[in-house]
Design a protein around this motif. Structure first.
Motif, PDB file in Angstrom:
ATOM      1  N   THR A 147       1.159  11.096  -4.317  1.00  0.00           N
ATOM      2  CA  THR A 147       1.863  10.157  -3.448  1.00  0.00           C
ATOM      3  C   THR A 147       1.940   8.812  -4.151  1.00  0.00           C
ATOM      4  O   THR A 147       0.932   8.294  -4.621  1.00  0.00           O
ATOM      5  N   LYS A 199      -3.046   9.259  -5.915  1.00  0.00           N
ATOM      6  CA  LYS A 199      -2.308   8.380  -5.011  1.00  0.00           C
ATOM      7  C   LYS A 199      -2.237   6.992  -5.638  1.00  0.00           C
ATOM      8  O   LYS A 199      -3.221   6.491  -6.161  1.00  0.00           O
ATOM      9  N   ILE A 253      -0.924   3.326  -4.255  1.00  0.00           N
ATOM     10  CA  ILE A 253      -0.499   2.728  -2.993  1.00  0.00           C
ATOM     11  C   ILE A 253      -0.382   1.220  -3.122  1.00  0.00           C
ATOM     12  O   ILE A 253      -1.283   0.554  -3.620  1.00  0.00           O
ATOM     13  N   VAL A 284      -7.350   7.275  -6.208  1.00  0.00           N
ATOM     14  CA  VAL A 284      -6.563   6.429  -5.323  1.00  0.00           C
ATOM     15  C   VAL A 284      -6.464   5.048  -5.975  1.00  0.00           C
ATOM     16  O   VAL A 284      -7.444   4.307  -6.031  1.00  0.00           O
TER      17      VAL A 284
END
Length: 190
Positions: A116, A140, A142, A158
């Motif tokens: 993502t 991920k 973000i 992440v």
């Protein structure tokens, strides 16, 4: 980062090269196009992105969009047409790949399944990713961050802060574990 002035044909050729296809309209390309949903997805994505919003393609765009949407469901990729992605994009597996429309990916990026690249909130900005970046399974990225060139993002990492060039990051939240990303990222380019 990817040069926005490239012609769609040049970008598709770069995407084909990472799949091991040197000649367009060859038997190898036909075999790969039939056998690989990810290659078909990339080609329809590139065509749809180049046609979107242009009057001269008004009649052909719905057909391209239909094929693109079909492959979107088949592969599990959620990438909005028009997302800025450089040539040489490579998906090693399909399934659960989500890219925010405001994300920008450079040349020769490799994306595994479960990745993502998104915003922190609805309407927020997504990461700007450099060239030769590899997102391993479940990674991920973000927020409005910058990921440098030749970076490897480890499985399940992440990333919520900027990542410098040539870094290898892992963990939650991601931390730099080495600075030899240029050597490790080159493994997935061949």
């Amino acid at each position: 980062m990817a040069d926005n002035q490239k012609l769609i044909g040049e970008i598709i050729l770069e995407d084909l090269k990472v799949e091991g296809i040197d000649k367009v309209l060859s038997l190898t390309m036909l075999k790969a196009f039939i056998a690989s949903p990810t290659l078909r997805y990339k080609i329809w994505f590139r065509l749809g992105s180049s046609m979107k919003g242009k009057k001269r393609w008004m009649l052909l765009y719905p057909v391209v969009y239909m094929f693109y949407r079909h492959l979107q469901y088949k592969t599990g990729f959620q990438i909005r047409l028009g997302t800025k992605i450089g040539g040489g994009l490579r998906f090693l597996h399909f399934g659960d790949v989500v890219l925010n429309a405001s994300a920008k990916l450079g040349e020769n990026c490799t994306i595994f399944n479960g990745v993502t690249i998104g915003a922190v909130c609805l309407g927020g900005l997504a990461p700007k990713v450099g060239d030769n970046v590899c997102f391993c399974t479940g990674a991920k990225a973000i927020g409005e961050i910058t990921i440098g060139n030749n970076v490897v993002i480890g499985a399940g990492a992440v990333v919520v802060k900027d990542v410098p060039d040539n870094a290898v990051v892992a963990g939650v939240p991601a931390k730099i574990i080495s600075m030899d990303g240029d050597k490790k990222a080159s493994v997935w380019r061949h």
